[in-house]
Design a protein around this motif. Sequence first.
Motif, mmCIF file in Angstrom:
data_model
loop_
_atom_site.group_PDB
_atom_site.id
_atom_site.type_symbol
_atom_site.label_atom_id
_atom_site.label_comp_id
_atom_site.label_asym_id
_atom_site.label_seq_id
_atom_site.Cartn_x
_atom_site.Cartn_y
_atom_site.Cartn_z
ATOM 1 N N LEU A 296 37.249 44.813 49.778
ATOM 2 C CA LEU A 296 38.375 44.273 48.718
ATOM 3 C C LEU A 296 37.508 44.396 47.293
ATOM 4 N N ALA A 297 38.362 45.278 46.421
ATOM 5 C CA ALA A 297 37.782 45.605 45.079
ATOM 6 C C ALA A 297 38.509 44.778 43.853
ATOM 7 N N HIS A 298 37.780 44.038 43.171
ATOM 8 C CA HIS A 298 38.535 43.120 42.049
ATOM 9 C C HIS A 298 38.137 43.483 40.827
ATOM 10 N N LYS A 299 39.009 43.474 39.789
ATOM 11 C CA LYS A 299 39.160 43.655 38.415
ATOM 12 C C LYS A 299 39.539 42.555 37.701
ATOM 13 N N ASP A 300 38.654 42.120 36.609
ATOM 14 C CA ASP A 300 39.292 41.042 35.806
ATOM 15 C C ASP A 300 40.927 41.201 35.475
ATOM 16 N N ASN A 301 41.767 40.224 35.497
ATOM 17 C CA ASN A 301 43.037 40.537 35.023
ATOM 18 C C ASN A 301 43.328 38.847 34.490
ATOM 19 N N SER A 302 44.681 38.879 33.703
ATOM 20 C CA SER A 302 45.142 37.507 33.157
ATOM 21 C C SER A 302 46.478 37.433 34.094
ATOM 22 N N PRO A 303 46.963 36.386 34.046
ATOM 23 C CA PRO A 303 48.253 36.068 34.637
ATOM 24 C C PRO A 303 49.533 36.997 34.331
ATOM 25 N N GLN A 304 49.516 37.420 32.928
ATOM 26 C CA GLN A 304 50.550 38.126 32.629
ATOM 27 C C GLN A 304 50.337 39.538 33.296
#
Length: 330
Positions: A296-304
């Motif tokens: 699983l690769a994660h990148k920072d992201n906002s709800p929008q």
Amino acid sequence: MALHRRTLLSSLAAAGVLLAQAPLAQAQAAWPAAQPIKLVVPFAAGGTSDILARLIGERLGVALKQTVIVDNKAGAGGVLGADQVAKAAPDGYTILLGTIASHAINPAMRAKMPYDAIKDFAPVVLLGSIPNVLLVGANQPYKDVKELIAAAKAKPDQIQFASSGQGSSQHMSGELFKLMAGADLAHIPYKGSGPAIQDVIGHQVPSSFETVTVALPHIQSGKVRALAVTTATRFPGLPQVPTMQEAGVAGFEVASWQGLWTPAGTPAAIVTRLNQEVQKILVQPEVKAKLDTLGLAHKDNSPQQFADFNRAELAKWQRVAREGKVSLTD
């Protein structure tokens, strides 16, 4: 006198509204002190979503100083659990750990859905994406994607591909492949990844799309051969395996993604707090190490940003459903 009575009645009505709203306002102000938080997983225990939920849930409970209970509500490709959250109170005490299946594939492929994947949820955070991989059995003659495409074109609907089930990201990887490569493969749905890949290993089915999480040990043991990963970039655990685009299918990209949602109407402050706390958890060294084992690769992201991503994914699979004439039934 009449005017005075009307004024008095209006004042009493306004007071009643305020009193009725008071408990909700107090609950929101106290969040998450009032009660345990339920994290709904719309799949059975033991799978990737369940592992991820328990990994996050335990640490989220510590961060929020409140118990987080993982509740497995499996059925209909993630639809049953998602529907439960869609209809829950928007107070921050019910969260969904959903997937591409619950929020893009099923809504795109099913004629009737009990919820609206966009309007009935407040997106919190995209947790990450897992590549799928195109596999063939070790005894198959296909050494690369181009050879498989050529064989499928020469023998339409005679070469099969296995998937973990109707409406899974593995299934839809195959449907998108058929559209973009012009390769007429026959889909064989299984009840789970385990039996699907075992039949590829056992030579009952020549090919399969599978998550790297499931496929990696079998690739490493030589029981199956990986032809391409479905994401736009190569998977670090399989650096020698090309992407589908590198293998000749331009523009091809599919990832099995996971995310968190709350019911629509959840206060923005709660959504923001959840987003921030979860993203702190995902970069903890021990958590990141576990995510790596899951692929699983994660990148920072906002709800929008997550909301925009979800809309784009839904539109993509609606196009596949329309052009490929694919639909799902229970």
